[in-house]
Design a protein around this motif. Structure first.
Motif: not given
Length: 412
Positions: A230-239
């Motif tokens: 995953l990229q360092d993206n809060r929304d992506e990681i949360r999902e």
């Protein structure tokens, strides 16, 4: 000079393990699998032998079956027949006679001793014995000598090894009850990560941790759900966390648990679950996180490849074994003479990578694999053990005695 990573008050490895063992649930759901599919699975109930092994008295040698009492009265015994594996002699051994017998064949009724063929000669009158046994029962394997009927063979929690499969087959057992495989969702985080085969840009690295952790999970017998990088993206990681929590018993991430601006994992974990602890007084592997999600437990491995491997083997693996209902794996530790000087700052329990060998005197010796940086994965590949250095230990000179912990199944 003090180690910049040696922060006072960090939780010890022992304390971290105790919390892991206390807070990880045990999977209890079972399934029945065929004998051919039970390797590395955890036994859900004890196994009692339904038969004697061996099932009948049989010969341990090629030779001749006799009555021991006949040997005192006759120097030569006429041959009355033969007994082969799968084709036993029918009837009772006549008095004053012998039976030709092969290894594994049933001992004829009336016989009680086997004389190996190397200690016999064939004559016109029958079989002469050049060397007599001192007692009855020589070279006879008795029914139930290995495993008697009704004996417990394996206890609950046993993890089946390759050699166990043959033993189960010898008992005539076609299937066994096992704990279902635990499901482990795995993903890596980091904008810099590329898959093997992709071209590296400036500042990029290949994602080695996810592949190493997946391999270790498979060694433990877990079912791996690989969610990729995953990229360092809060929304992506949360999902990804929410999806993984719904699919698995355990969620494991690599990276994102340090203190960088883009390290979101720990923050997101606290939003949807809670962190039990973060940071341990070990090296490598200080930024290791453990916590609970609504439906699963979470292990946050450091991003550095050696740190991720060490913390998985020392912390995650024992907890996963407990979740699987498996008995604790034995840890092989020994003392060895270290042939190379070791650098260490007091402050953390340290696992340096080493190569253990035995000298011509049979004494254990160990050398390091070289540079011990937490990013040097080759130091793990070359090693067969950890050199375990206590928290307060400083530098060591060559020739000193050290504690060595051999690599287990997870790393072997």
């Amino acid at each position: 000079m003090t180690d910049c990573c040696s922060t006072p008050g960090l939780m010890t490895l022992h304390e971290g393990l105790e919390k892991l063992m206390t807070e990880t649930p045990i999977v209890t759901e079972t399934e029945t699998v065929a004998l051919t599919d039970c390797l590395d699975r955890v036994l859900a109930d004890r196994i009692i032998s339904p038969v004697n092994v061996p099932s009948h008295d049989n010969s341990a040698m090629d030779g001749y079956a006799v009555r021991f009492s006949d040997l005192a009265q006759h120097s030569v015994l006429p041959l009355a027949g033969k007994s082969l594996a799968g084709h036993p002699y029918q009837g009772t051994l006549p008095a004053g006679h012998c039976i030709r017998i092969m290894t594994g064949a049933s001992i004829p009724e009336g016989a009680d001793t086997v004389i190996m063929q190397e200690q016999t000669e064939t004559t016109g009158q029958g079989i002469a014995f050049t060397k007599l046994p001192s007692r009855a029962g020589s070279h006879v394997r008795y029914a139930g000598e290995d495993i008697p009927e009704g004996c417990q063979v394996f206890e609950q929690g046993h993890v089946f090894k390759t050699q166990d499969i043959g033993l189960l087959a010898s008992l005539g057992i076609p299937s066994v009850p096992v704990i279902r495989k635990i499901k482990v969702a795995l993903f890596s985080t980091g904008d810099e990560l590329k898959l093997p085969g992709e071209a590296l840009g400036l500042g990029d690295i290949y994602d080695s941790n996810r592949f190493a952790v997946s391999a270790m999970l498979k060694r433990l017998g877990a079912e791996v759900i690989d969610l990729g990088k995953l990229q360092d993206n809060r929304d992506e990681i949360r999902e990804a966390f929410l999806k993984a929590d719904q699919q698995s018993d355990v969620v494991i991430t690599s990276g994102g648990v340090s203190v960088g601006e883009a390290d979101f994992v720990k923050d997101i974990l606290n939003e949807i679950g809670h962190t039990s602890f973060w940071k341990l007084a070990i090296k490598p592997g200080k930024p290791f996180a453990f916590g609970r999600l609504p439906n699963s437990v979470f292990f946050g491995l450091p991003g550095n490849p050696v740190s991720a491997t060490v913390t998985f083997q020392q912390l995650a693996a024992p907890a996963l074994r407990r979740m699987m209902g498996a008995k604790p794996a034995p840890v092989t530790e020994l003392s060895a003479t270290c042939l190379t000087p070791l650098k260490k700052q007091p402050g953390r329990l340290e696992f340096q990578r080493g190569i253990l060998s035995t000298n011509e005197k049979g004494e254990a010796e160990v050398v390091t694999t070289g540079s011990q940086g937490s990013g040097i994965l080759r130091s793990m590949s070359m090693a067969n053990c950890f050199i375990v250095l206590p928290t307060l230990q400083g530098n060591l000179d060559a020739g000193e005695t050290v504690k060595v912990q051999m690599f287990d199944k997870v790393l072997g």
